[in-house]
Design a protein around this motif. Structure first.
Motif, PDB file in Angstrom:
ATOM      1  N   ALA A 109      15.921  -0.450   1.683  1.00  0.00           N
ATOM      2  CA  ALA A 109      16.209   0.184   0.616  1.00  0.00           C
ATOM      3  C   ALA A 109      14.773  -0.477  -0.421  1.00  0.00           C
ATOM      4  O   ALA A 109      14.588   0.586  -1.853  1.00  0.00           O
ATOM      5  N   LYS A 110      13.798  -1.035  -0.293  1.00  0.00           N
ATOM      6  CA  LYS A 110      12.688  -1.424  -0.635  1.00  0.00           C
ATOM      7  C   LYS A 110      11.723  -0.142  -0.776  1.00  0.00           C
ATOM      8  O   LYS A 110      11.111  -0.474  -1.422  1.00  0.00           O
ATOM      9  N   GLU A 111      11.270  -0.065   0.300  1.00  0.00           N
ATOM     10  CA  GLU A 111      10.598   1.291   0.976  1.00  0.00           C
ATOM     11  C   GLU A 111      11.345   2.401  -0.466  1.00  0.00           C
ATOM     12  O   GLU A 111      10.651   3.379  -0.627  1.00  0.00           O
ATOM     13  N   ASP A 112      12.435   2.348  -0.166  1.00  0.00           N
ATOM     14  CA  ASP A 112      13.196   3.602  -1.935  1.00  0.00           C
ATOM     15  C   ASP A 112      13.075   3.772  -2.600  1.00  0.00           C
ATOM     16  O   ASP A 112      12.175   4.244  -3.644  1.00  0.00           O
ATOM     17  N   ILE A 113      13.243   2.178  -3.583  1.00  0.00           N
ATOM     18  CA  ILE A 113      12.665   1.304  -4.729  1.00  0.00           C
ATOM     19  C   ILE A 113      11.101   1.748  -4.844  1.00  0.00           C
ATOM     20  O   ILE A 113      10.550   2.316  -6.059  1.00  0.00           O
ATOM     21  N   LEU A 114      10.174   1.590  -3.554  1.00  0.00           N
ATOM     22  CA  LEU A 114       8.733   1.841  -4.206  1.00  0.00           C
ATOM     23  C   LEU A 114       8.367   3.461  -3.747  1.00  0.00           C
ATOM     24  O   LEU A 114       7.437   3.870  -4.094  1.00  0.00           O
ATOM     25  N   GLY A 115       9.688   4.038  -3.638  1.00  0.00           N
ATOM     26  CA  GLY A 115       9.103   5.400  -3.323  1.00  0.00           C
ATOM     27  C   GLY A 115       8.258   5.501  -1.831  1.00  0.00           C
ATOM     28  O   GLY A 115       7.469   6.896  -2.579  1.00  0.00           O
ATOM     29  N   ILE A 116       8.384   5.072  -0.924  1.00  0.00           N
ATOM     30  CA  ILE A 116       8.035   5.139   0.541  1.00  0.00           C
ATOM     31  C   ILE A 116       8.946   6.109   1.343  1.00  0.00           C
ATOM     32  O   ILE A 116       9.994   5.923   1.292  1.00  0.00           O
ATOM     33  N   SER A 117       8.430   6.985   1.553  1.00  0.00           N
ATOM     34  CA  SER A 117       9.503   8.644   2.330  1.00  0.00           C
ATOM     35  C   SER A 117       8.746   8.182   3.812  1.00  0.00           C
ATOM     36  O   SER A 117       7.904   7.990   4.439  1.00  0.00           O
ATOM     37  N   ASN A 169       1.433  -0.530  -0.091  1.00  0.00           N
ATOM     38  CA  ASN A 169      -0.117   0.044  -0.295  1.00  0.00           C
ATOM     39  C   ASN A 169       0.594   1.307  -0.104  1.00  0.00           C
ATOM     40  O   ASN A 169       0.095   2.011   0.591  1.00  0.00           O
ATOM     41  N   ASN A 170       2.050   1.099  -0.231  1.00  0.00           N
ATOM     42  CA  ASN A 170       3.330   2.261  -0.382  1.00  0.00           C
ATOM     43  C   ASN A 170       3.186   3.170   1.252  1.00  0.00           C
ATOM     44  O   ASN A 170       3.019   3.920   0.720  1.00  0.00           O
ATOM     45  N   ARG A 171       3.072   2.285   2.428  1.00  0.00           N
ATOM     46  CA  ARG A 171       3.247   3.315   3.386  1.00  0.00           C
ATOM     47  C   ARG A 171       4.538   2.316   4.087  1.00  0.00           C
ATOM     48  O   ARG A 171       5.101   1.247   3.575  1.00  0.00           O
ATOM     49  N   PRO A 172       5.122   3.313   4.916  1.00  0.00           N
ATOM     50  CA  PRO A 172       6.709   3.075   5.737  1.00  0.00           C
ATOM     51  C   PRO A 172       6.263   1.892   6.307  1.00  0.00           C
ATOM     52  O   PRO A 172       5.177   1.965   7.187  1.00  0.00           O
ATOM     53  N   THR A 173       7.122   0.537   6.639  1.00  0.00           N
ATOM     54  CA  THR A 173       6.906  -0.379   7.876  1.00  0.00           C
ATOM     55  C   THR A 173       7.706  -0.057   8.781  1.00  0.00           C
ATOM     56  O   THR A 173       8.085   1.133   9.615  1.00  0.00           O
ATOM     57  N   GLU A 174       7.001  -0.351   9.989  1.00  0.00           N
ATOM     58  CA  GLU A 174       7.582  -0.646  11.648  1.00  0.00           C
ATOM     59  C   GLU A 174       9.130  -1.105  11.744  1.00  0.00           C
ATOM     60  O   GLU A 174       9.773  -1.070  12.956  1.00  0.00           O
ATOM     61  N   ILE A 175       9.948  -1.506  10.463  1.00  0.00           N
ATOM     62  CA  ILE A 175      10.871  -2.715  10.603  1.00  0.00           C
ATOM     63  C   ILE A 175      11.895  -1.525  11.635  1.00  0.00           C
ATOM     64  O   ILE A 175      13.012  -2.612  12.589  1.00  0.00           O
TER      65      ILE A 175
END
Ligand code: NAD
Length: 308
Positions: free
Chosen positions: A300-308, A264-270
């Motif tokens: 890296a996956k968040e960056d690739i998906l353009g999630i900030s 859903n293009n949302r940041p994770t809680e990692i």
């Protein structure tokens, strides 16, 4: 009891709905405009354990709530906790209880910057929830919601909230060691969430893979080392891995929330799971290379998906 739900997404709506049905005076707080408008206009459309309902509920932005609350349940994502605490400081009185059931590590420290320790109640929940559209949510489970007072002298306060949750059908339970429960839950999220997100797969397939044992043992060993050194919590690695396999077999073909966040293009809680373990290990002078690598890969996956 005057209760605010600070962060009324999937879980927040579920808790708010059942508390209001039980007669509590509930206000939902959120920042998502479409969600606020949908609930204000059409009521909350919610399905609880398969049963649909539509409930008129009060919802507003955090700064629009004016009166002090008796209790506030925080239900942001982990990275939203600090910004939310800043926005609700004006409704936290000398006796307002703040209850935190978020996944992840380190939330007590965040809360202590805004709330007196005597008023903080920490916990975990195994209820699950999701948002289908703004104002439309589902909520599923049978509990338990485990709670414990952060200040050892304040057991009565936690028991009072347990009572309210019990009578609302949320299966509140008093925990004698919520710190242990929190670490154990973090192990679930730090393995299932992270691996399913990285491998783009459901829990059953990841747990049937040929390398699952070494992946689980590696991650859990790092969680266990930090839990011991930082919080004096003992997480037996073999027992925890067996527990994770049990949980996985009962959950089955399900994409956990971190996978859904990325979808859903949302940041994770990692950063509050494997990232928190990696960060703490550096501070404690030990190593957590697997958790660090998992954190890097998720970012890296968040960056690739353009999630900030
Ligand atoms: P959520 O993402 O549904 O809601 C968190 C916040 O994000 C809310 O303020 C919500 O309004 C906002 N939000 C959600 N979707 C949005 C969108 N599309 N656009 C803008 N804002 C949006 O979070 P949750 O699932 O309720 O989880 C809250 C906490 O509880 C997390 O720490 C989570 O890990 C934990 N938790 C969740 C579950 C579950 O099944 N959902 C189970 C146990 C623990």
């Amino acid at each position: 009891m005057k209760i605010a739900i600070a962060g009324s997404g999937a879980l927040g709506c579920g808790f708010g709905y059942l508390l209001q049905k039980n007669g509590e005076d509930v206000t939902l707080l959120d920042n998502w405009q479409d969600h606020i408008e949908a609930i204000s206009t059409n009521g909350l459309h919610i399905t609880v354990n398969g049963k649909e309902d539509n409930q008129k509920m009060t919802i507003c932005k955090p700064d629009e709530l004016k009166e002090e609350m008796d209790a506030i349940f925080v239900f942001t994502k982990s990275m939203g906790l600090k910004p939310m605490m800043k926005k609700i400081a004006h409704v936290i009185g000398a006796n307002t209880k703040v209850i935190c059931l978020l996944n992840g590590l380190g939330h007590l420290k965040t809360l202590e910057a805004y709330v007196e320790k005597k008023n903080i109640i920490m916990g975990t929940t195994v209820w699950t929830a999701g948002i289908d559209a703004p104002g439309v949510t589902h909520f599923k489970g049978q509990g338990p919601v485990e709670l414990q007072n952060a200040d050892p002298n304040e057991k009565e306060a936690a028991l009072e909230i347990v009572k309210v949750l019990k009578s609302s059908g949320l299966y509140g339970v008093y925990s004698e060691d919520v710190n242990y429960t929190t670490w154990r839950k973090a192990c679930i999220n730090g393995t299932m969430n992270a691996l399913c997100a990285l491998l783009d797969s459901t829990i059953d397939k990841v747990f049937a893979s040929s390398t699952i044992d070494s992946m689980l043992t590696g991650i859990v060993s790092e969680f266990s080392a930090v839990a011991k050194l930082q919080d004096d919590i003992t997480l037996d690695v073999d027992e925890t891995v067996a527990y994770l396999k049990d949980v996985a077999s009962s959950v089955g073909a399900h994409y956990p929330s971190m996978h859904q966040d990325l979808a859903n293009n949302r940041p994770t809680e990692i950063d509050f799971l494997n990232g928190a373990v990696a960060e703490a290990s550096n501070r404690l002078g030990i190593q957590a290379p697997i958790c660090q690598k998992i954190t890097d890969l998720i970012h890296a996956k968040e960056d690739i998906l353009g999630i900030s």
